[in-house]
Each structure stands twice: as C-alpha cells, then as structure tokens.
Design a protein around this motif. Structure first.
Motif, PDB file in Angstrom:
ATOM      1  N   VAL A   1      -2.112   9.953  -5.326  1.00 27.62           N
ATOM      2  CA  VAL A   1      -0.918  10.531  -4.698  1.00 27.62           C
ATOM      3  C   VAL A   1      -0.626   9.920  -3.327  1.00 27.62           C
ATOM      4  O   VAL A   1       0.249  10.401  -2.604  1.00 27.62           O
ATOM      5  CB  VAL A   1      -1.034  12.075  -4.544  1.00 27.62           C
ATOM      6  N   VAL A   2      -1.366   8.868  -2.972  1.00 30.72           N
ATOM      7  CA  VAL A   2      -1.195   8.283  -1.636  1.00 30.72           C
ATOM      8  C   VAL A   2      -0.243   7.088  -1.691  1.00 30.72           C
ATOM      9  O   VAL A   2      -0.386   6.216  -2.543  1.00 30.72           O
ATOM     10  CB  VAL A   2      -2.558   7.858  -1.042  1.00 30.72           C
ATOM     11  N   ASP A   3       0.688   7.068  -0.777  1.00 33.24           N
ATOM     12  CA  ASP A   3       1.552   5.903  -0.574  1.00 33.24           C
ATOM     13  C   ASP A   3       0.914   5.099   0.553  1.00 33.24           C
ATOM     14  O   ASP A   3       1.018   5.463   1.721  1.00 33.24           O
ATOM     15  CB  ASP A   3       2.960   6.380  -0.179  1.00 33.24           C
ATOM     16  N   TYR A   4       0.230   4.005   0.175  1.00 31.58           N
ATOM     17  CA  TYR A   4      -0.536   3.236   1.154  1.00 31.58           C
ATOM     18  C   TYR A   4       0.326   2.650   2.255  1.00 31.58           C
ATOM     19  O   TYR A   4      -0.107   2.466   3.380  1.00 31.58           O
ATOM     20  CB  TYR A   4      -1.275   2.077   0.474  1.00 31.58           C
ATOM     21  N   ARG A   5       1.547   2.282   1.891  1.00 33.35           N
ATOM     22  CA  ARG A   5       2.412   1.653   2.894  1.00 33.35           C
ATOM     23  C   ARG A   5       2.804   2.673   3.961  1.00 33.35           C
ATOM     24  O   ARG A   5       2.774   2.378   5.161  1.00 33.35           O
ATOM     25  CB  ARG A   5       3.659   1.058   2.214  1.00 33.35           C
TER      26      ARG A   5
END
Lengths: 241, 241, 241, 241, 241, 241
Positions: free
Chosen positions: D105-109
């Motif tokens: 669920v993580v948006d790395y950007r």
C-alpha cells in the motif's frame, strides 16, 4: 651449486638457524618453541584419554593438529579468525597438512584409545611456518608419547619413524632450501616436502606460482629437500637427547 | 606394467571414459558438464566486467574458482555447508587448488580488468572430482575468454597454455591412473597432478595415506600422470573444436 | 481466454515443455531431473533407516526437503550461501514449502521409522523453481518409497496421493499459467498452487506484488492452477510408468 | 454457522478482544502495542532519512520489517536466535511477509528517499502473532508517516490504503476466525489473509496441515477472513482518531 | 549535598520513579516489568526441571540470565544481534553480570536440580538498564521460587538474601544517584553497585570514562549507591507483598 | 597481617616475580612478553596511520585491544574460539577492559589520526591474565608511541600517565595480592584494580564469588591493590629505561 648470495647471507642449500626448545610451557604434556630463523612457532601437545566418538571402542588412538597465526605474527597486522567468525582456507589447509603428516608415522593400535592434539601457534612468521610447525610438532609428539608411556597408557610403541619438513623453491633459476618470507614471495615455484627420518616421502606439494616447472626442475627441488629434511632429522634427534 | 584387473575392468594406465559437454547451461558465459566415468561435475564460468577492489586500477584481470558438492553426490548424503554455516577445510582446499591451477596459464594483463569465476559443482562423485573439475574448468574458461573476445574486451590473448589434471596412486603395489572412489579409498599413496598442455607441471600433490613412498615410486606416479594429462589435453582440444 | 502472445509463444493456459527424467543419479534411492522449460532442478531422494532423535520410538517416519540454487543458475551469478555463512530467507521459505507439501500426502505410520530427505538443487532458473521442485520431488519420493518397499521396510503404503505444483499470475490483466522468469518479474499478482492428484489443495500462496487483487481475480487464478496441476499429475504418472 | 463453543467462549466468526495502544514507546517515530487476546506484539516504526545504497538516487523510499519473538513469549522458553547465531526459517518468512504486506500500500515516490523499519517483537504469543503484527504495524506506519509529514519530508501521500490481517482455519469441520494457540495447533487447514482497508487481497496463504482442502472450503475461509479484516480495519481507524 | 538541578528535576541522591509490575506475562513462572523512569525492562523467569548436563547428578540447581535490547529501545535504531549473527561484547558482559549477581544469593542445594533462566529484555532504554534488570530480576526470581515451592520441588529455602542494583556517577563534580541516559553519557566516572538486602556488596564496577578518580571520590559513590540500593530493596519488598 | 603461607611461599602482600621483556617480536612497533609468575602474555602493539571510518576527519586517534588465550594456555586444553566461530563472553569482556584502561591515559588529540591496536595473547595462564595484559600493554603502548614520535607523526604527547593493574582477593579471610590460579579459584571475593602511575583509579571491579563483602573488606582490598599497582608502576619504569 654456485655461491649465490641470499638476502640473509646463506648458501642456496643452507637451512636458517634452527632452534628447538622443549618444555617451553608448564601445563602441556609436550611443548616446543621451534624457530627457523625469525619464524617462531609454539607447539603444544595435549594428551587426553579417550578418542572422538566416531572412533570409540575401536582400540585405536587419534592424532590431530590445529594451526593458527597470532594477528601480529606478520609484517602488518591481520584480523583474528575468531573475530571474523570463520577459519580461512589457508588455515584449514595447513592444519590438515600437519595432522596428516604426523599421522603417517603413528601406529594407532600401539597408541591405544588416547588422543593427542598438536596446537601450532605461529608467534612470528618469516616464511616456512608450516614446515617449522611440522618439524617442531614431531618433537612435541614424542614428548607427549613419553608422557603416556610413563603412565603405562600405551599398547606398544606408537611412533614408527620421525617426521621433518622443509620448503624449497626456485628463485632466479636457482633452487633454494628453506625459503624465508622474501624468498617465498619471489619464488616462481614453491614446494613443501615432508619426509620420515628414514628418508621416505610423506607429502610432496609443489606449486608453480609463476612459470610451470619441468620434470628436471622438480628433481632438483626433491634433491634439495631430501638433504634438508635429513639435517632437520639430525637436529630433532639432538633436541630429544 | 602387467594386466592388473581393476574393479571397472580398466588397465592400470587407462583413463575412465571422459565426456566433456559444452554449453550445458543457458545463462553462463562458459559452461561444461565434465564426466570422468561416474564422476560428474558441472562447471559454470561467469564473466564480470571489473575486478575486486584490491585490484582495481591495476589493469590486471582476475580468475578464481569455487568448488562444492551437492549433498547427495556421494554414496551417503552429507549435510550442506550452507546449513552448517561454514565451509569445510576440504572444500576450501580444493577451491584454492582449482583457482591456482587455472591462474598459472592466465596472462592477467591480456585479460584486462575482467573477472572470471569458475563454479565447479559436483553433481555426482566417484573419485577424482578435483581433477575432473580442473580439466572441465579449463574448457569453460576458454569459452568465457571467447565471450570476452567477441565483446572486444580483451587486451591480448589471456590464455598462455591449457590445463588438465589427473589423479594417480599406488594400489597393491601397482601404479594406477585416474582412481575411482574405491581405488582412491584403498590407495596407499595418492597424487594429484596438474599439467599444462605443453607438458610442464603446475601442481604436484602427493600424500602417503598409508606407507611413506620412495623417490622411485614418486617417479612412477609422475610418469603415469604425465601420460594421463597428455591424453586429457587431447580430449579438451577435441571438445573445443 | 483470448489469444495473448506470451514471450515464448505459449497460450495463457499452457505449461512450458515439462521433462521428468528419473534415475539421473547413480547413488540416490530416488532421483529426478525435472525441467519446466529452461528451469532445471535436480532432485535427489535419500533414504535412511531411523528418524531424527525427537521422533525416535514413535513408530512414525519423517520426510523433509532442502532447496538450494547453484550460484550461476540465474542470469547473473549470486554468492553461495555456504560462503556467506547463512541461509537466506527465501531459501528457508522454499525448503519449508516443499517439505510441507510432500508431507501432506505421507502416511507416517505406513512409512515406518524411516527418513526420506529430498534435496532440490536448481541447476538453472527461469521462473517456477519451487513448483518444478515440488513436482519433481514427488516422483523422486515415489521411487524412494519403492526402494523401501523392495527392502521390506514399509509398514503399509505411505503415499496417500500424489502432489504437483504450478505458478499462476496476472500479467497485463491476463491470467497466465506457469510463469517464466520474465513473466514472473512483470506479474502484478503471483500465486503458487500445490495440489494433490485427486484435485484438493495443499497450499495456496498468493501475493500482490503490485496491485491488490479481488476475489474474482483470485478465482480465475485458482481455476488456471487447478487445470495446470491436473496436467502435471498426468505427466508424473507417465514418467512413473 | 451454528453455536460452536470455542475454548475461550467465542463464536466461530468472532475476533478475540483487540487492543491497539499507540505511542507505547518514547523514542520511536511510531509505536504500537497490539493485542489479539493474549497475543501481545510491540511494533516500533523507525524513520531514517535516506534509503539503502542500492536504492539511492532513485527518488524512491523503502519500507521493511523485522519480526522476532522474546524467548519466553511462548509456553516453554525457546533459545534466542542471537545466541544460536542464526535466524530461523520461520522468523525470516514472517519478516518477509510483514514487509511485503505493508509495501503493497506504499507509494514509494510519495514517500521520498526515506526509510521506515517496522520492528515487530512478540512479547507474548497465543496464536496469530504474524497477523497481529501486520495489523499493528500498519498503525505504527501511519504514525511514522505523520512524523515525516510534520517534517515536510514527504513528496505526496505515501499510503494508498490501509492493511489488516487475520488468521482463519478449519477445526472439527467448522471454519474459525482468529485462531488462538490451541485452535491453531489443532487446525487441519490454516490460512493467513492480508487485505487492504478497501477489501482487496494482498496475501492469501493457506496450508493443509492435515487433510487437503477443497475449493468450497477455501471459499468459506476467504469469506470469514474478509469479514475479520473489515472489522480490524474499523478498529485501526478508531485507534488512529 | 547542595540543591543541584538535574535535567529531570531530581535531587542528586534521588532515584527516578521506580515501578515494579509483577505477572506481566501469562506463561512465565515469574515475570516483572520493571521501570526506572523511562527505562523499561521486561524480565521473564523460566523454570525447568533438571540442570545443564555438566551439573546433572550434583544435587545442585542453576540460575542464569540473558540480557538483550530491542532494536528501537534506544534513541536511534540498532541492528539486531540475531541479524548480525553474533552477540556483542556489551550484551555478553551484562548477561554475565546479572547472572553472577543473582547467583550470589542462591543456595543451589536448597534449589535442588532445577534451573531458572532470567530473560531481561530492554523494551526502552534511558540509562541504568543493567541495574533495573538486576533489581527486577530478583523479584521475578522470587516468584519463580514460589512456583517451585508450590510444586514441592525445593529442598529448602534457596534465597539467602535479596539483590538490588543502582548506578552512580560524578557529573560536574557532583555525585549523582541512578543516572539517566544523558547523565550517563556526560559522567566522568560511572559505577554500578549491586548489593544484598542486608547491605553487603555483591559487585562494584567503577570505570573512569574521563578522568581517573581518587579514593575519596570512590567513597562518595559507594555511600550514595548504598543508600540507593536500600531504597530499592524497600520497593522490592513492597512489590512482593 | 600475619605471616600466612601462600601455596607458592609468598607473603599476602607480595607480587609474584614480574618479568617485562621488551621487543620480543621483530615486526611489531611495540612488543612485550610480560610474566607474572607462570602467567605469560605476549603483547604486540600495531600502529597504523588513520583511524576507523567513524572517527575519520576528527583529528583524534584511537587505541583498542584484543585479548585471547592459546588453547593450551590452561591446565586442560580449550577449544579455539575461531573453531567455535564465536568469541566468548569472557574474552569480549576482558578485551573491552584492557582497551578502556589504556584509553583512560591517552590524549587522542596529541595522538593524531593514528590507531594503535594492542593484541594480548595469553601463552600460559596461571591467574591474573587480564592484569598482566594491562600492565604489559602499557609498556608496549609506550614503545608504539615512541615509534610514532620518531616518525614525527604525533601532535603532542599522547600519554598523560602510565597504567598498571593487579588482582586482589580474600582467601580464608586474608586479603591477598596478585592471586595465582589456585588462589583465584578458591577466593570468596575477587577484585581487579587498574590504576594510573600517579595513584588514581581507572577501574575497580569487585565480585563476590561466594559471600558478599562489607565496606571494610572492600577497603582492605583497595589498600592492597594500591600498593601492588605502585610496585608494578616502578617495574614498568625500570623496563622502559
């Protein structure tokens, strides 16, 4: 062989000064400080009643060896293997060589179910640490066997012969006996020879570090090593008087 | 030498059936399945641009080897070294031997700052795994070098000669070539010989497992090994056509 | 499903070419070289009488597995776990999965106090190494059981069913069977399915590598995997004839 | 489902009492003591500026997790993995599962080049430690993200959804939600389900510990787990108010 | 001593708030959450029948301890020792200190052949973790002994006295009791004092971190520590009511 | 104190014969063979330009120590820590003590960015190995500093004082100086005292091995240790002439 000047003034077929000091330690059943020039190895022979589990009940004894170098035995300090958490390949290889060399003259049945461990710790290294270790370890082994004999713990005479070892190698085309560190580093071919007191071979390990070598060159090194081992055998005998 | 019957029907101076299968893997830059009878070793040569840090900027390449045995390569299963968490002395020693043997024919300057790693994994063991590994590894190395040549990444011709290896030993007083597992276990003296294609020695490692050996016996083993390596060199050439 | 072009020309619901070669090794009680396209796994089943100490006297057998990859099985070389001195999480996890999958069909009482170890060594990896390993390991296990049966060492029939495994995943919205490396790397969802020959589930492990998946998508993957496992079961039967 | 009596009095589709205590630690950027009945896991989220070397310069963040159990978390004491000198397969596997679940669920950007490590230490274990850990870790992760937001260190909103996890399994033919230790040990089939707050699947890991399971049984477990994750999502929201 | 302002408002001879919560865990035979201000240590006492092999048959019991810190107990996260694969020197040293301190009051013969392991896991660290651990461990030990007494497994009363510990040190020339992290980091001399409930010394460990200290300064620290241990003994008694 | 007969004939307040042999090694920048009776420790001081990475650029030097024991230093052989693959708690603890003791007199700024490592290898152990090591290490450190001074690599005088250490303990109610192995094993209370040449304390580590000790008994031991360190300081000075 002609009068080659070696960096420490020896002739090509000359050993370094060899000193074998027995009973250097108070606790060990046999102990030797062996010196080949500046190379200094402390050998402790530890006797224990009984053999490893895989050998129990066989009536046979066991002899093994461990080799190690103090961190500042060398010109620059090395990390301890205990700190690194693993024993390096070179250490393993030399430990195995020493154990194998000594076992070649042991009659396990005469030794009875006793174990002798030979700890060879290099206090200072200047080339030839493994051959010094073997040569000294034989003397410590003989003392450890005497200890067992005195206890009445032997089933016969466990030592069939003595063992000595020396390095030989080619440097600038000249075969040299008992290489010191500088000579070893520069040698194109390097050979460790382990022999019995009666002049038979136990181990012959020759390596072309630089140029591969011919059958004739191999022969010249074997001649030199045979003479060197004979001289070391004489020195061991003298130390054991 | 007389008509000794060996347990697999060979004459004393006969190699086992040798098979060298190139390109056994799809990804590796060189790969060989080498078989000496039932001994089966998979060699993969991996090429990487660049050299280990201690060599960077020297203009010199690097060649190294790792040897390992699958747990059920042998008659009874052995534990994996990865599971034990440490590499055994025998594994280290053989890895070092293979690397040293191949490096003896490499011109590092011609190789340029490239590294070739030779992984020798024994899939099945029936004696002579280290000599089969060296013999196969040379072929994989030549394929890896061709790969670099095709990329234009060489500075010259890095292979000065070829390398082959074979074991020899005395069994019941008879010198035998290319010992299988049973012969190896029974041999009193055992020797591994590594030679160049042009007939020079790279490594000679002889060990008295039982009785120490004489200079004449050593000579007989060297004769036998020299002939064996010459035949292996011929088979390598054929495989590389 | 429509005519998607996969990178190796297969239809979405098509397995790669599967080859199951029995008795690839001479010493192991069961051995299989299993290939799913370029993925090549060597499975050796080793039988020993007796069970680990914690199970001794229970009358029950034991089956376990170890998975490993040769350093150059992959496109670029990886370091050996034995050299690193520790087994990675992925290796542990797959070893546990393989063991658990096979144990699901084993009747320990019928096996008697015997242990079978399944060594799965990946010689070449192109996706699906764990599913190929499970599929091949079942065949090796059946051969090892036959070995025990021939020795009269069984207490009954220890295999209640057969086991096969396959990977499935979504790529560009299309569910694909038996992913190769490139497809696996690109898949948004990836699932490994282990089933019995009679069509029940042993393990279902689905992971959203990119976008989480819905219940319907999960259903589509289960349909595809069920069909794939049925086909693999048929191929195992054929190999075992 | 009928009124089955569970050993702790719950109905089959009932969670244990869930307690989520935020800020249990003073130093960590996010911390949660999460309890599923007697299972008690302390989660600490540690924020560091920068990412591991292999990711530096990518503009992307990183989230990882480590799972461990105190020696006396369980009914009988276990040895510490630090004392054994190696991390067990189960520990590795669960650490990987937790990290993968949260990364889904993580948006790395949006996270920017920041790293968040989630340490999940089981203080007391009574079944479901991995699902409690994931459920608690999401809350700690949200607090750690708030910490970064307050510092102005984010490039957007890095959490695309929330994550919760629960175990389900069949016991005596009845599907049960949130198994405690006794139920888990007795379950024939056991499944861990990780879902997003919006009701999509992140991980589905089902294992037949005893009898393989059918597609219908799989469906019943998925239904139960879906309802359980929805309830846990509600509890997470309440805790985060 | 004059009214020095400490960073948390205490007078120089004042302990931080000490909380001793018994039975914090459900499974362990004794368990204590001990807090010295923000320092929070979870101690679990595990009882097992029998003693290590080297002590079996002696009629004597055994008490030992292990100390560890959770990775985020500290202001910045530390790597786990299990991940590093080795236990650090500091951890070893503190584990040994705790075990030795408790053993000083144990009558092994009265304990009978039972083992008590005290696991001291630091959940949060703010100075004085070893002294808090010892102080809490004594309370957990007494509960574990009560457990054995209830089972009728004792041969007498194994606890000859109680044990408490505190740190003292010089900061800006003023002797301070029970240093917190900031004070500890700034202290020129630091001493850990372990005493019995009856006011005798078990361990005195003083270290000059900066300037060496005089005999008078040593005396001032011993006075302060003696008073602190007496107060901790009182708090232990209260908790054990 | 009355004329107690010690097992080696010393009076209670008498040191064993102390021998300090400088330059025992050829390669090390400082080296000492230090003997306290039969206890024999070889100390090598290794100088390297530069400091560990975490200290680079600080303008400060670094001094550290490693302690180890040869396997047969003791009455019965111990396994090597390198073979066990991990360093024991006792070894860690003593290494840390030696390093800390010497660092207490070092002015890092005057040392400049140079590192001195003190390897203390116990060749033979008869009690007091750590105190002999510290006493010898100070002498080797002074030689290593002289080496740096001769090179012009110092920024000032880095040694603010000298360091010596001795053990004291109660045996049959009598306080004894410099315990040998038998006395140490029998002592109820044991203390190691490290002092500067000017008579200040660096470390005081007292442990009740049997009965806890009173403030008066502590005082008696400190008196004895103070006198012993003063005598050792005198012997160090003599050796350094």
């Amino acid at each position: 062989m002609g009068p080659t000047t070696r960096n420490d003034g020896r002739s090509p077929d000359q050993l370094r000064e060899v000193r074998i000091t027995r009973n250097w330690l108070d606790h060990a059943e046999g102990s030797v400080l062996v010196e080949f020039g500046k190379t200094r190895v402390l050998v402790a022979a530890s006797v224990t009643v009984g053999v490893p589990r895989w050998r129990t009940g066989s009536g046979l004894g066991w002899v093994t060896a461990e080799y190690s170098m103090l961190p500042r035995a060398t010109h620059t300090r090395s990390d301890r293997e205990a700190v690194k958490g693993r024993i390096g390949g070179r250490t393993h290889e030399i430990s195995r060589l020493i154990g194998r060399s000594l076992r070649a003259v042991v009659d396990y049945r005469a030794l009875g179910e006793n174990t002798i461990v030979l700890d060879c710790d290099v206090l200072q290294a200047d080339g030839g640490t493994r051959t010094a270790a073997i040569t000294g370890a034989y003397v410590a082994l003989e003392d450890a066997v005497s200890h067992l004999r005195a206890l009445g713990a032997l089933k016969g005479e466990p030592l069939k012969d003595s063992v000595a070892a020396v390095s030989v190698g080619f440097h600038n085309g000249v075969p040299l006996l008992d290489l010191n560190y500088e000579e070893d580093a520069a040698a194109g071919t390097d050979m460790n020879i382990v022999m019995t007191g009666s002049g038979q071979f136990i181990e012959v390990q020759g390596t072309a570090e630089g140029t591969p070598f011919s059958r004739d060159e191999l022969g010249a090194l074997l001649d030199l090593g045979t003479a060197g081992c004979a001289e070391l055998t004489r020195l061991q005998r003298a130390a054991l008087q």
